[in-house]
Design an enzyme around this catalytic site. Sequence first.
Site, short mmCIF file in Angstrom:
data_model
loop_
_atom_site.label_atom_id
_atom_site.label_comp_id
_atom_site.label_asym_id
_atom_site.label_seq_id
_atom_site.Cartn_x
_atom_site.Cartn_y
_atom_site.Cartn_z
CB THR A 57 -0.98 0.01 0.91
OG1 THR A 57 -1.80 -1.23 1.19
CG2 THR A 57 -1.77 1.25 1.27
CB ALA A 86 11.29 -8.55 2.43
CG ASP A 87 6.18 -7.67 4.97
OD1 ASP A 87 6.52 -8.68 4.23
OD2 ASP A 87 5.13 -7.48 4.80
CB THR A 106 -2.07 -4.78 2.00
OG1 THR A 106 -1.47 -3.46 1.83
CG2 THR A 106 -3.30 -5.20 0.98
CB THR A 136 -27.46 -0.36 8.01
OG1 THR A 136 -28.51 -0.76 7.73
CG2 THR A 136 -26.36 -1.18 6.65
#
EC number: 2.7.1.33
Length: 259
Positions: free
Chosen positions: A10, A109-110, A133, A187
């Site tokens: 992101t 990698a993160d 994400t 809602t």
Amino acid sequence: MLLVIDAGNTNVVFALFEGQELRTRWRIATDPRRTADEYAVWLVQLMAIQGIERSAVEEIIISTVVPRALHNLDVLSQNYFGIVPLVAGEGNADWGIDIDVDQPRSLGADRAVNAIAGHAKYPGDLIVVDFGTATTFDVVDFNGAYKGGIIAPGINLSLDALVGNTAKLPRIAIESPRSTSVIGRNTEDQMLIGVFWGYVAMMEGLIARLRAEIGRPAKVIATGGLAILFDQHTDIFDAVDAELTLEGLAIMAERARAR
């Protein structure tokens, strides 16, 4: 100074470290088509606003889960800072930990960087929860070995799927519920309950299962943008460490420097 670049799905985060101290950071939306020149115009101006010269940057390390973004970040480093960057997981910046899974090369990698930082900062067995994400749960044993984990849709992805695949449900913001009640009276409240408290229940349930399978006491470390929000509504986290990934990259750069 060390320039750390963490390219996620992101956002791309740029951070400057003086020694082990995080001095400042900036973020920009991830776009693999963004050129090195575009990055440079944006980044150099932000550095100038804070009185930081390009020449102050002496090292650069890059971590990315978006392979197409790496080339332009490498060009940025070399053309505008005159530095060949370290790339997390490669060369002198290899992981340096045991990645004990079926397909080690497939590990993001993160997640590897979080494992390195988590083990360096928090002794013992760990579960690292990263709200990005996707929401990932990573198990790191007391020796620092990465043992595997879980990938779940991020809460915003879940909300996007709900709104995008229904005709009448409105877009709502992810925020702290006004009440602990799970009986929604309209809602929007019902959607927030389903998404927010459903996510909390998912995290608590999965972490309970992970702890049971590990079989030893394990600290739970949360990182990522929504960690602080969820921490207000559950007691499952032992620590919230917003800068874990960036600090992990700084640790990797320091280790590479010592080699």
